[in-house]
Design a protein around this motif. Structure first.
Motif: not given
Ligand code: 13P
Ligand code: SF4
Length: 303
Positions: A256-275
């Motif tokens: 498992g690559c822990p770094n690859m798992k840091l991105t979650t759906l909640e963070k994707v939404l936050w990223s889009l909302a806050e740019l």
């Protein structure tokens, strides 16, 4: 409103595209416009007409997108997602290596920082490392930072002499030949596909060493019904989704690559909302790194 519906709404409002690596969490892959390997993601970043790229992967991949598309806003939902192999090599270490082997061209695996790429002649990914090295007229070539991928290329091209750096992926280094042997005993006849970041002994025990996209293609084209997969375990999700009638087993659950798992759906939404969080590369470094990446893109996909 459901998370995915909110993501879609923001995506349209922001004129954004979501790119996700094959190792991302299932729900993140499902939210993406494009899922692929490092090379495929670089090509997708270079071709998209969107203004904003939400990059679900690790830092070096988002940096590569920012270098290729300087006019776009490249965001990472979690900028802490790094790559330990990329961090093993620094510009200083590369310069030392170059002093020891003057005049040799440098092939740089994309799993590296932008400043290291800027000091290199040409980049490669796991999908084209052999083709990139073969494309150079020189016999002696510096290959950084992955010693296992470098050894894999060396075995394929005995006419070349690769000067290797002592870098490696801790996730793939955990996949051992004994895991392959145990998995084969449990699923006799199933082809074993491993990533070329694996140890040479692990690659020798497998049937094929392929980039993650190469694995996806191999599986689609193969008549076999079961496969043993020796790479980051997130890969299984995509293979299973695209091939519902076939069965996939990880060579080991340890990869498992822990770094690859840091991105979650909640963070994707936050990223889009806050740019946020914008990934920026200075113009000076980006211009030099872009030349090394462009040379690689000319070679294209090989596996
Ligand atoms: P691919 O380019 O094959 O997807 O590999 C990227 C990576 O980080 C492997 O560990
Ligand atoms: Fe880096 Fe390995 Fe993770 Fe790929 S799997 S991002 S090479 S640490």
């Amino acid at each position: 409103m459901e998370l995915s519906a909110r993501i879609n709404k923001f995506k349209q409002e922001r004129n954004a595209v979501i790119l996700a690596h094959n190792y991302q969490r299932p729900e993140v892959q499902d939210s993406a416009d494009f899922v692929g390997d490092s090379l495929g993601l670089s090509l997708a970043a270079s071709r998209t007409g969107a203004k904003v790229i939400v990059f679900c992967g690790v830092n070096f991949m988002a940096e590569t997108a920012a270098i290729i598309s300087p006019d776009k806003l490249v965001l990472m939902p979690d900028p802490n997602a790094g790559c330990p192999m990329a961090d093993m090599i620094t510009v200083e270490k590369l310069k030392e290596l170059k002093v020891g082997y003057p005049g040799r061209p440098v092939v740089c695996y994309v799993n590296s920082g932008a400043a290291v790429k800027a000091e290199s002649d040409i980049c490669c990914t796991s999908a084209n490392a052999v083709g990139v090295v073969r494309s150079l007229p020189d016999k002696e070539i510096i290959f950084i930072p992955d010693k296992f991928l470098g050894q894999f290329v060396q075995n394929k091209l005995p006419e070349k002499k690769l000067i290797l750096f002592n870098g490696y992926c801790p996730t793939h280094a955990r996949i051992l030949p004994e895991h392959v042997a145990r998995a084969k005993a449990a699923h006799p006849g199933a082809p074993v596909l491993v990533h070329p970041e694996c140890r040479p002994a692990t690659i020798a025990a497998a049937d094929a060493a392929l980039s993650t996209e190469g694995m996806a293609r191999f599986v689609k084209e193969s008549p076999a019904g079961e496969f043993l997969i020796g790479t980051e375990t997130g890969m299984i999700y995509r293979l299973q989704k695209e091939n519902p009638g076939k069965k996939f087993y990880p060579v080991t659950e340890l990869a498992g690559c822990p770094n690859m798992k840091l991105t979650t759906l909640e963070k994707v939404l936050w990223s889009l909302a806050e740019l946020k969080t914008e990934i920026k590369v200075s113009k000076e470094i980006a211009d030099k790194a872009r030349a090394a990446i462009a040379r690689m893109l000319e070679v294209g996909r090989q596996d």
